[in-house]
Design a protein around this motif. Sequence first.
Motif, mmCIF file in Angstrom:
data_model
loop_
_atom_site.group_PDB
_atom_site.id
_atom_site.type_symbol
_atom_site.label_atom_id
_atom_site.label_comp_id
_atom_site.label_asym_id
_atom_site.label_seq_id
_atom_site.Cartn_x
_atom_site.Cartn_y
_atom_site.Cartn_z
ATOM 1 N N GLN A 136 28.325 47.491 41.273
ATOM 2 C CA GLN A 136 29.205 47.475 42.432
ATOM 3 C C GLN A 136 28.894 48.590 43.427
ATOM 4 O O GLN A 136 28.951 48.377 44.636
ATOM 5 C CB GLN A 136 30.666 47.604 41.975
ATOM 6 N N LEU A 137 28.552 49.787 42.933
ATOM 7 C CA LEU A 137 28.381 50.939 43.823
ATOM 8 C C LEU A 137 27.002 50.937 44.488
ATOM 9 O O LEU A 137 26.003 50.593 43.855
ATOM 10 C CB LEU A 137 28.564 52.241 43.039
ATOM 11 N N SER A 186 37.013 60.890 39.656
ATOM 12 C CA SER A 186 35.970 60.046 40.241
ATOM 13 C C SER A 186 34.673 60.218 39.453
ATOM 14 O O SER A 186 34.415 61.270 38.872
ATOM 15 C CB SER A 186 35.737 60.405 41.709
ATOM 16 N N ASP A 220 31.672 57.356 43.174
ATOM 17 C CA ASP A 220 32.907 56.844 43.761
ATOM 18 C C ASP A 220 33.165 57.520 45.100
ATOM 19 O O ASP A 220 33.599 56.893 46.061
ATOM 20 C CB ASP A 220 34.089 57.097 42.805
ATOM 21 N N GLN A 273 29.202 47.516 35.048
ATOM 22 C CA GLN A 273 29.952 46.894 36.134
ATOM 23 C C GLN A 273 29.997 47.808 37.358
ATOM 24 O O GLN A 273 29.781 47.368 38.486
ATOM 25 C CB GLN A 273 31.371 46.566 35.657
ATOM 26 N N LYS A 274 30.259 49.090 37.128
ATOM 27 C CA LYS A 274 30.289 50.033 38.245
ATOM 28 C C LYS A 274 28.916 50.204 38.870
ATOM 29 O O LYS A 274 28.775 50.329 40.092
ATOM 30 C CB LYS A 274 30.815 51.388 37.753
ATOM 31 N N TRP A 275 27.893 50.204 38.024
ATOM 32 C CA TRP A 275 26.523 50.363 38.533
ATOM 33 C C TRP A 275 26.162 49.221 39.476
ATOM 34 O O TRP A 275 25.473 49.413 40.484
ATOM 35 C CB TRP A 275 25.547 50.435 37.371
ATOM 36 N N LYS A 315 24.798 57.248 42.102
ATOM 37 C CA LYS A 315 25.860 56.412 42.659
ATOM 38 C C LYS A 315 27.181 57.118 42.372
ATOM 39 O O LYS A 315 27.371 57.656 41.273
ATOM 40 C CB LYS A 315 25.846 55.014 42.044
ATOM 41 N N ALA A 362 31.787 49.009 31.238
ATOM 42 C CA ALA A 362 32.342 49.524 32.498
ATOM 43 C C ALA A 362 31.266 50.218 33.318
ATOM 44 O O ALA A 362 31.252 50.131 34.556
ATOM 45 C CB ALA A 362 33.495 50.485 32.195
ATOM 46 N N GLN A 388 32.201 62.972 35.290
ATOM 47 C CA GLN A 388 33.517 62.700 35.875
ATOM 48 C C GLN A 388 34.116 63.992 36.412
ATOM 49 O O GLN A 388 34.140 65.021 35.728
ATOM 50 C CB GLN A 388 34.450 62.087 34.819
#
Length: 832
Positions: free
Chosen positions: A729-730, A788, A810, A725-727, A808, A722, A782
């Motif tokens: 996308q952001l 977030s 949210d 994946q976030k790395w 990075k 996860a 977090q």
Amino acid sequence: MAPPVHQSQRSPSPSRPSGKGEVSDLKLQLRQLAGSRAPGTDDSKRELFKKAISYMTIGIDVSSLFSEMVMCSATSDIVLKKMCYLYVSNYAKYNPDLALLTINFLQKDCKDEDPMIRGLALRSLCSLRVANLVEYLVGPLGSGLRDGSGYVRMVAAIGVSKLYHISAATCIDADFPAMLKHLMLNDPDTQVVANCLSALQEIWSSEASTSEEASRERDALLSKPVIYHFLNRIKEFSEWAQCLVLELVAKYIPSDGSEIFDIMNLLEDRLQHANGAVVLATIKVFLQLTLSMTDVHQQVYERIKAPLLTLVSTGSQEQSYAVLGHLHLLVMRAPMLFSSDYKHFYCHYNEPSYVKKLKLEMLTAVANENNTYEIVTELCEYAANVDIPIARESIRAVGKIALQQYDVNAIVDRLLQFLEMEKDYVTAETLVLIKDLLRKYPQWSHDCIAVVGNISSKNVQEPKAKAALIWMLGEYAQDMADAPYILESLIENWEEEHSAEVHLHLLTAAMKCFFRRPPETQKALGAALAAGIADIHQDVHDRALFYYRLLQYNVSVAERVVNPPKQAVSVFADTQSSEIKDRIFDEFNSLSVIFQKPSYMFIDKEHRGTFEFSDELGNLSLGTEAADSVVLVQRVEENDEDLLLSTSEKEESGAPNSNGSAYSAPLYDGSSAPLAISNAPLGPHSPPPSFAIDDLLGLSLPAVPPPPPINLNAKAVLDPGAFQQKWRQLPVSLSLDFPVNPRGVAALTTPQALVRHMQGHSIHCIASGGQAPNFKYFFFAQKTEDASLFLVECVINTSSCKAQIKVKADDQSTSQAFSDSFQSALSQFGLP
């Protein structure tokens, strides 16, 4: 990127065995054939050996077959011997106990009647690379060096160097270097001589720093009798051996000029050799020998042009690129000597891009007053090339030639014609070049601005090109009627532009335009300063704040700082120092020439610099994630509140103006009436105005309260998949460098030391790795309120005591606050 898949995670292909059954069957069949003398047994063994080697090649563990393979090797079939030796060499290093089983049959094969088997067995014996078996190598190696077969002696010579790397003391004690030297000077087989030379160079170079004897032996290798011994036999050597000899000769220092010419005469015909490596090695000898003889050195350049140009036009593209790289180095050192051969550097349609790029650089270097017109004409043809990178490079080449002061009039006209092509990338590159040309040739501003003024800023998307256009709008605002309005539209779209470079140029251009045309730019400048101060990029924020404070202090001083008298730039900085170029030349005929940097920059770890950031986490170790309490991390930034206070607010609150910032300025009377501004630009010596700059520019900056504290979840958990994946996308919301406490650097003995510290601040490590001086971490945190996430890539350089981070998030609006919390936590690392 996904983490690397381990062998156990890969699903087996239909053609490969998926269990131990096939290996067990193979083991049983080998055992049945081990003692068989029946006809056709060798053919059956071959099939089984092939199957075992194929299994080994695709990564299946067949080490359990070791005993059976050794037993089946008792044969005179050389093909079986080769496969068995390959199998044994592969598994011996990782199974030292099993390797002991091979000693008897390998020693026996070293005494075989067939020289091919003797040589193969000796090579395999030296390839076991097991320190405990060194004593078994001395006897076979000594016999091999005295063997009647040239093949066995050749293998034994290389075997000595292998033994040296396993146990240097054993090699020296057995007097193998002396035996190699004797063979090198007396053996009739040239391949044996070459292998002895290679082994001795390896041994003596390794011993050079610790042994005086090795240093003497190495100097003896560079003596005149040895050098001439090799030169007189060089035609008998193979191409690889010739390169080895030529590399040795390049290190030799002749006693006088006549000896230099003798060596060059002996090697003259090597320049016509069909092998490019031999030609390059010979050229290196010629260049090194004549460095102290200026006239002869120049003649060498003339002599080697033809062989190099011939090699470029013949052979594979890879060879052409390697030769062209060396020719490029020579062209950069002596462009005048190659100026008449510029047509050889024209690009062909079927050449790869990397070859074309080198040729464009060479065309730029050899341009002079005699050939500029032809070269620029050719480069202009490339600007319409379908290969966009080459089209860009050709336009840059035209600009570089213009900066060399060759036929500037015609070149400027050509560049302005590029703008009429209406291709985005052509327009972008041309704008950047026109900016540089105007810096060096301000007298061309009228012609250039007339054309540039017709370009719509909406059609320029690339940051560097947009920054160049904005620079011209600010620098020549008095000559471009629409300059204030174009800047105003760009400032209105501030949030849509993500390039910090464009924002910085916008701030400066707005200031310059304001001093030339105040009424038209007043509103735009106020909006630019407000947007810049609120920008998350530190450089943009600092520059906007600097301009704001400068205007508060004195408008005349601000004009002298931001808009000084124009001065033509005479010389643009070179990308490489002359020292580095000389170092590359000394390493001629090596990868240094291809990489265009000295070897220490890509070999020595301390000179590699910080490694590139990467999204790949597979090669980093996963960090532990455990903490018991939520830590409240509060952003402490008392000075920022004062920095953004307007004058009246400072006076009302009684806040001191001096805040320790580099931008501190004296107080002024905020109660003064606003100044009426005329269309005339402000003079450089006009008295300091007394007006509220906030009111003039339409700025209304309220007092900025300290940001709310960030509550981080001490028990946050995030899966590595996860995280990746976030790395991806952001977007990066914050990127900065900052110093690290020297005590913290001293405490950073292992990556895990920092992991445990940051965990105490509710900042968890998902992966870590690296070694001194560079340590790399991936952290996450977090927020307790809305869950977030913040993702951080952190690289700490212990030699410079600096950290580089990318954040990075949210919620990007809280990135700066989290960054301050992260820096605060990191600054406490190593402190009691």
